[in-house]
Design a protein around this motif. Structure first.
Motif, PDB file in Angstrom:
ATOM      1  N   LEU A 237       0.178 -73.136   6.257  1.00  0.00           N
ATOM      2  CA  LEU A 237      -1.028 -73.281   7.068  1.00  0.00           C
ATOM      3  C   LEU A 237      -2.107 -73.890   6.180  1.00  0.00           C
ATOM      4  N   PRO A 238      -2.913 -74.810   6.716  1.00  0.00           N
ATOM      5  CA  PRO A 238      -3.955 -75.439   5.897  1.00  0.00           C
ATOM      6  C   PRO A 238      -5.023 -74.432   5.476  1.00  0.00           C
ATOM      7  N   ASN A 239      -5.431 -74.492   4.241  1.00  0.00           N
ATOM      8  CA  ASN A 239      -6.481 -73.607   3.742  1.00  0.00           C
ATOM      9  C   ASN A 239      -7.847 -73.946   4.326  1.00  0.00           C
ATOM     10  N   ASN A 240      -7.950 -75.098   4.976  1.00  0.00           N
ATOM     11  CA  ASN A 240      -9.209 -75.527   5.577  1.00  0.00           C
ATOM     12  C   ASN A 240      -9.504 -74.816   6.899  1.00  0.00           C
ATOM     13  N   LEU A 241      -8.570 -74.003   7.389  1.00  0.00           N
ATOM     14  CA  LEU A 241      -8.770 -73.324   8.670  1.00  0.00           C
ATOM     15  C   LEU A 241     -10.019 -72.450   8.648  1.00  0.00           C
ATOM     16  N   ARG A 242     -10.803 -72.549   9.727  1.00  0.00           N
ATOM     17  CA  ARG A 242     -11.999 -71.731   9.890  1.00  0.00           C
ATOM     18  C   ARG A 242     -11.820 -70.727  11.030  1.00  0.00           C
ATOM     19  N   VAL A 243     -10.974 -71.101  12.000  1.00  0.00           N
ATOM     20  CA  VAL A 243     -10.715 -70.251  13.160  1.00  0.00           C
ATOM     21  C   VAL A 243      -9.206 -70.104  13.329  1.00  0.00           C
ATOM     22  N   VAL A 244      -8.721 -68.873  13.248  1.00  0.00           N
ATOM     23  CA  VAL A 244      -7.332 -68.562  13.573  1.00  0.00           C
ATOM     24  C   VAL A 244      -7.378 -67.522  14.688  1.00  0.00           C
TER      25      VAL A 244
END
Length: 197
Positions: A141-148
């Motif tokens: 999963l991309p570390n740039n995720l802000r909303v999961v």
């Protein structure tokens, strides 16, 4: 304000206002954008939920569609179930994708995830799952995720190297993961809605 408008049109229509504000702030978008859109009658807030007229929603989605009419993997946002299924199953996502909303019909096939399904989507900041099943494993999963925001996540763990330091919204009701935040560094203002089965 256009990015706020497009995110609401593609992902957040009908969601709670506090949730949307936290998501937008986490994505480095201005919280006051909601007030400006409301003043311009592009959205309305009713009983703590954000709404948008169907025609405005379609206009926003058409703006995103026109980014790449023939290749959904080159668009900034994916929400239409056919495009989502195609991009994830065929592994054709790109760095242009900033948000995905998975809402597949009940009779659809499972999305088969490969180890590299999300690896090209390094700018992915919003991942919302509402309906649909997955097969394979969640390796990256991309570390740039802000909303999961993942209802009934079927996996027992998140990738071991997943370190979303800018994560602002974590909502995973009904997931199988028992220790979701262990070893993950997240920002202090995280909005959590999480419980395991």
């Amino acid at each position: 304000m256009q990015q706020v408008f497009l995110d609401i049109a593609c992902f957040f229509k009908g969601e709670r206002t506090d949730y949307v504000i936290q998501a937008l702030k986490g994505c480095d978008l201005p919280e006051y954008g909601i007030n400006i859109l409301e003043e311009k009658a592009l959205i309305n807030i009713d009983h703590g939920f954000i709404w948008m007229h169907d025609l405005l929603e379609e206009m926003g989605k058409d703006i995103v569609y026109q980014e790449s009419p023939s290749d959904p993997g080159e668009r900034s946002r994916l929400w239409f179930h056919g495009d989502v299924f195609h991009v994830l199953t065929e592994n054709i996502g790109t760095s242009k994708i900033t948000g995905i909303k998975v809402k597949l019909p009940k009779d659809s096939d499972a999305i088969c995830l490969s180890g590299t399904t999300f690896s090209k989507m390094r700018n992915l900041r919003i991942l919302i799952h509402r309906a649909g099943s997955f097969s394979g494993g969640l390796v990256y999963l991309p570390n740039n995720l802000r909303v999961v925001d993942w209802l009934d996540c079927p996996f027992w763990s998140l990738p071991s190297d997943f370190n979303p330091t800018k994560l602002a919204v974590l909502s995973m009701p009904g997931c199988r993961i028992t220790r979701i935040l262990e070893g993950i560094k997240v920002c202090q203002s995280i909005f959590i809605h999480y419980y395991a089965n």
